[in-house]
Each structure stands twice: as C-alpha cells, then as structure tokens.
Motif scaffolding. Structure first.
Motif, PDB file in Angstrom:
ATOM      1  N   SER A  16       0.917  -1.387  -0.086  1.00 26.98           N
ATOM      2  CA  SER A  16      -0.034   0.107   0.098  1.00 26.98           C
ATOM      3  C   SER A  16       0.900   1.225   0.067  1.00 26.98           C
ATOM      4  CB  SER A  16      -1.004   0.029   1.142  1.00 26.98           C
ATOM      5  OG  SER A  16      -0.264   0.254   2.516  1.00 26.98           O
ATOM      6  N   PRO A  17      -0.013   2.368  -0.317  1.00 20.09           N
ATOM      7  CA  PRO A  17       1.132   3.410  -0.538  1.00 20.09           C
ATOM      8  C   PRO A  17       1.630   4.002   1.070  1.00 20.09           C
ATOM      9  CG  PRO A  17      -1.072   3.723  -1.343  1.00 20.09           C
ATOM     10  CD  PRO A  17      -1.162   2.614  -0.745  1.00 20.09           C
ATOM     11  N   ALA A  18       2.876   4.645   0.959  1.00 18.05           N
ATOM     12  CA  ALA A  18       3.387   5.091   2.324  1.00 18.05           C
ATOM     13  C   ALA A  18       2.368   5.796   2.905  1.00 18.05           C
ATOM     14  CB  ALA A  18       4.662   5.589   1.829  1.00 18.05           C
ATOM     15  N   ALA A  19       2.346   5.489   4.114  1.00 13.84           N
ATOM     16  CA  ALA A  19       1.850   6.270   5.241  1.00 13.84           C
ATOM     17  C   ALA A  19       2.813   7.008   6.137  1.00 13.84           C
ATOM     18  CB  ALA A  19       0.830   5.226   6.077  1.00 13.84           C
ATOM     19  N   GLY A  20       2.410   8.000   6.972  1.00  7.44           N
ATOM     20  CA  GLY A  20       3.248   8.521   7.977  1.00  7.44           C
ATOM     21  C   GLY A  20       2.963   8.611   9.510  1.00  7.44           C
ATOM     22  N   MET A  21       3.784   8.891  10.279  1.00 10.55           N
ATOM     23  CA  MET A  21       3.473   9.171  11.691  1.00 10.55           C
ATOM     24  C   MET A  21       4.812  10.144  12.288  1.00 10.55           C
ATOM     25  SD  MET A  21       4.464   5.394  13.633  1.00 10.55           S
ATOM     26  CE  MET A  21       3.792   4.384  12.227  1.00 10.55           C
ATOM     27  N   ARG A  22       4.485  10.699  13.342  1.00 11.50           N
ATOM     28  CA  ARG A  22       5.339  11.847  13.938  1.00 11.50           C
ATOM     29  C   ARG A  22       5.694  11.759  15.189  1.00 11.50           C
ATOM     30  NH1 ARG A  22       6.937  17.618  12.613  1.00 11.50           N
ATOM     31  NH2 ARG A  22       6.727  18.594  14.416  1.00 11.50           N
ATOM     32  N   PHE A  23       6.560  11.751  15.628  1.00 12.81           N
ATOM     33  CA  PHE A  23       6.777  11.584  17.096  1.00 12.81           C
ATOM     34  C   PHE A  23       7.411  13.003  17.670  1.00 12.81           C
ATOM     35  CE2 PHE A  23       6.995   7.229  15.330  1.00 12.81           C
ATOM     36  CZ  PHE A  23       6.314   6.315  16.471  1.00 12.81           C
ATOM     37  N   ARG A  24       7.287  13.176  18.834  1.00 11.58           N
ATOM     38  CA  ARG A  24       7.771  14.116  19.737  1.00 11.58           C
ATOM     39  C   ARG A  24       9.091  13.290  20.562  1.00 11.58           C
ATOM     40  NH1 ARG A  24       7.782  18.794  18.462  1.00 11.58           N
ATOM     41  NH2 ARG A  24       5.986  19.359  17.422  1.00 11.58           N
ATOM     42  N   ARG A  42      15.474   3.658  10.684  1.00 15.00           N
ATOM     43  CA  ARG A  42      15.440   3.077   9.257  1.00 15.00           C
ATOM     44  C   ARG A  42      15.770   1.651   9.360  1.00 15.00           C
ATOM     45  NH1 ARG A  42      15.892   6.506   5.000  1.00 15.00           N
ATOM     46  NH2 ARG A  42      16.424   8.663   5.645  1.00 15.00           N
ATOM     47  N   ARG A  43      16.477   1.028  10.192  1.00 20.01           N
ATOM     48  CA  ARG A  43      16.771  -0.518  10.239  1.00 20.01           C
ATOM     49  C   ARG A  43      15.262  -1.388  10.591  1.00 20.01           C
ATOM     50  NH1 ARG A  43      22.198  -0.126  13.601  1.00 20.01           N
ATOM     51  NH2 ARG A  43      23.569   0.123  12.001  1.00 20.01           N
ATOM     52  N   ILE A  44      14.219  -0.307  10.883  1.00 19.24           N
ATOM     53  CA  ILE A  44      12.914  -1.205  11.363  1.00 19.24           C
ATOM     54  C   ILE A  44      12.307  -1.716   9.890  1.00 19.24           C
ATOM     55  CG2 ILE A  44      10.808  -0.986  12.313  1.00 19.24           C
ATOM     56  CD1 ILE A  44      12.008   1.084  14.265  1.00 19.24           C
ATOM     57  N   GLU A  45      11.708  -2.799   9.865  1.00 18.81           N
ATOM     58  CA  GLU A  45      10.998  -3.420   8.789  1.00 18.81           C
ATOM     59  C   GLU A  45       9.844  -2.610   8.313  1.00 18.81           C
ATOM     60  OE1 GLU A  45       9.423  -7.244   6.378  1.00 18.81           O
ATOM     61  OE2 GLU A  45      10.085  -7.582   8.644  1.00 18.81           O
ATOM     62  N   GLY A  46       9.871  -2.115   7.065  1.00 18.77           N
ATOM     63  CA  GLY A  46       8.554  -1.299   6.702  1.00 18.77           C
ATOM     64  C   GLY A  46       9.027   0.082   6.560  1.00 18.77           C
ATOM     65  N   VAL A  47      10.035   0.727   7.382  1.00 15.55           N
ATOM     66  CA  VAL A  47      10.185   2.123   7.105  1.00 15.55           C
ATOM     67  C   VAL A  47      10.751   2.394   5.828  1.00 15.55           C
ATOM     68  CG1 VAL A  47      11.883   4.039   8.209  1.00 15.55           C
ATOM     69  CG2 VAL A  47      10.401   2.547   9.652  1.00 15.55           C
ATOM     70  N   THR A  48      10.197   3.502   5.302  1.00 22.22           N
ATOM     71  CA  THR A  48      10.876   3.717   4.078  1.00 22.22           C
ATOM     72  C   THR A  48      11.283   5.149   4.055  1.00 22.22           C
ATOM     73  OG1 THR A  48       8.644   4.973   3.351  1.00 22.22           O
ATOM     74  CG2 THR A  48       8.896   2.514   2.761  1.00 22.22           C
ATOM     75  N   ASP A  49      11.291   5.843   4.769  1.00 22.37           N
ATOM     76  CA  ASP A  49      11.964   7.255   4.966  1.00 22.37           C
ATOM     77  C   ASP A  49      11.900   7.938   6.441  1.00 22.37           C
ATOM     78  OD1 ASP A  49      13.516   9.505   3.912  1.00 22.37           O
ATOM     79  OD2 ASP A  49      11.577  10.517   3.919  1.00 22.37           O
ATOM     80  N   VAL A  50      13.009   8.478   6.928  1.00 21.67           N
ATOM     81  CA  VAL A  50      13.008   9.128   8.052  1.00 21.67           C
ATOM     82  C   VAL A  50      13.483  10.603   8.083  1.00 21.67           C
ATOM     83  CG1 VAL A  50      13.971   8.842  10.617  1.00 21.67           C
ATOM     84  CG2 VAL A  50      13.395   6.886   9.525  1.00 21.67           C
ATOM     85  N   GLY A  57      12.506  18.965  17.632  1.00 25.35           N
ATOM     86  CA  GLY A  57      12.272  17.658  18.872  1.00 25.35           C
ATOM     87  C   GLY A  57      11.399  16.896  18.044  1.00 25.35           C
ATOM     88  N   ALA A  58      11.472  16.513  16.753  1.00 26.61           N
ATOM     89  CA  ALA A  58      10.379  15.627  16.081  1.00 26.61           C
ATOM     90  C   ALA A  58      11.344  14.710  15.305  1.00 26.61           C
ATOM     91  CB  ALA A  58       9.473  16.475  15.380  1.00 26.61           C
ATOM     92  N   VAL A  59      10.554  13.603  14.954  1.00 22.71           N
ATOM     93  CA  VAL A  59      11.262  12.724  13.806  1.00 22.71           C
ATOM     94  C   VAL A  59       9.842  12.284  13.285  1.00 22.71           C
ATOM     95  CG1 VAL A  59      11.942  10.119  13.591  1.00 22.71           C
ATOM     96  CG2 VAL A  59      12.917  11.756  15.610  1.00 22.71           C
ATOM     97  N   GLY A  60      10.004  12.232  11.781  1.00 20.52           N
ATOM     98  CA  GLY A  60       8.707  11.999  10.892  1.00 20.52           C
ATOM     99  C   GLY A  60       9.247  10.626  10.444  1.00 20.52           C
ATOM    100  N   VAL A  61       8.197   9.601  10.202  1.00 26.38           N
ATOM    101  CA  VAL A  61       8.635   8.353   9.692  1.00 26.38           C
ATOM    102  C   VAL A  61       7.447   7.963   8.691  1.00 26.38           C
ATOM    103  CG1 VAL A  61       8.798   5.811  10.116  1.00 26.38           C
ATOM    104  CG2 VAL A  61       9.321   7.626  12.132  1.00 26.38           C
ATOM    105  N   ARG A  62       8.175   7.560   7.251  1.00 26.28           N
ATOM    106  CA  ARG A  62       7.246   7.201   6.528  1.00 26.28           C
ATOM    107  C   ARG A  62       7.391   5.734   6.348  1.00 26.28           C
ATOM    108  NH1 ARG A  62       3.586  10.061   4.098  1.00 26.28           N
ATOM    109  NH2 ARG A  62       3.835   9.311   2.066  1.00 26.28           N
ATOM    110  N   HIS A  63       6.232   4.997   6.086  1.00 26.79           N
ATOM    111  CA  HIS A  63       6.390   3.530   6.091  1.00 26.79           C
ATOM    112  C   HIS A  63       5.216   2.757   5.084  1.00 26.79           C
ATOM    113  CE1 HIS A  63       2.578   3.418   8.576  1.00 26.79           C
ATOM    114  NE2 HIS A  63       2.932   4.262   9.125  1.00 26.79           N
ATOM    115  N   ASP A  64       5.741   1.794   4.775  1.00 27.61           N
ATOM    116  CA  ASP A  64       4.547   1.022   4.040  1.00 27.61           C
ATOM    117  C   ASP A  64       3.712  -0.223   4.858  1.00 27.61           C
ATOM    118  OD1 ASP A  64       6.089  -1.561   4.602  1.00 27.61           O
ATOM    119  OD2 ASP A  64       7.255  -1.190   2.595  1.00 27.61           O
ATOM    120  N   ALA A  65       3.085  -0.896   4.665  1.00 26.58           N
ATOM    121  CA  ALA A  65       2.164  -1.991   5.382  1.00 26.58           C
ATOM    122  C   ALA A  65       2.759  -2.836   6.116  1.00 26.58           C
ATOM    123  CB  ALA A  65       1.219  -2.665   4.267  1.00 26.58           C
TER     124      ALA A  65
END
Length: 87
Positions: A16-24, A42-50, A57-65
């Motif tokens: 599925s298209p990449a989804a995203g989440m954001r962390f403080r 980046r080493r986590i399976e499914g993560v496509t961009d960080v 103080g934020a981290v954005g994570v793009r990921h697939d299914a």
C-alpha cells in the motif's frame, strides 16, 4: 495482450502507499543524536523514510504496510535513551 494497470498492480510486490507518523522526541539536542535515531529507525522493517528535526524535537517516519503501528519506532527511539511519544 497488453497488461492493464490492474494486471500490473496484481503482479507487483508493491504494498500500500506509504503512510506516515510523527513523534515528539525528548533529549535529542545535536546532530549526533539525530543521526543515531535516524539510523535506528531506518533499520525497522517497513520504514521507507525518516526525517529528524533536532530544533523541533521531532521525528517523521514514512512507512509501508509491513510496519504495524508505532510501537516498534517508539521502542527503537527509547532504546537509545530518548523519550518518544506519538504526535
């Protein structure tokens, strides 16, 4: 016979298209911190961009299914000694 877009999609391993989440993230205050976090996530399976924003103080994570939920990302960040909460 020319394949249709439906035929191509069915044969393709694309998820599925990449989804995203954001962390403080707390305790991240330099480029070295940002690099450590980026590498671990980046080493986590499914993560496509960080993307890491030290000043914000934020981290954005793009990921697939393949990535199911935020827990794996949060554990990776907290395992490095930082605090992390889903924004």
């Amino acid at each position: 016979m020319t394949p249709t877009s439906l035929d191509t999609a069915a044969a393709s391993p694309v998820l599925s298209p990449a989804a995203g989440m954001r962390f403080r993230v707390g305790g991240m205050d330099c480029a070295s911190c940002a690099h450590k976090i980026e590498t671990a996530v980046r080493r986590i399976e499914g993560v496509t961009d960080v993307t890491v924003n030290v000043q914000g103080g934020a981290v954005g994570v793009r990921h697939d299914a393949r990535l199911q939920g935020a827990a794996a990302v949060q554990r990776a960040i907290e395992g490095l000694g930082y605090t992390a909460s889903l924004d």
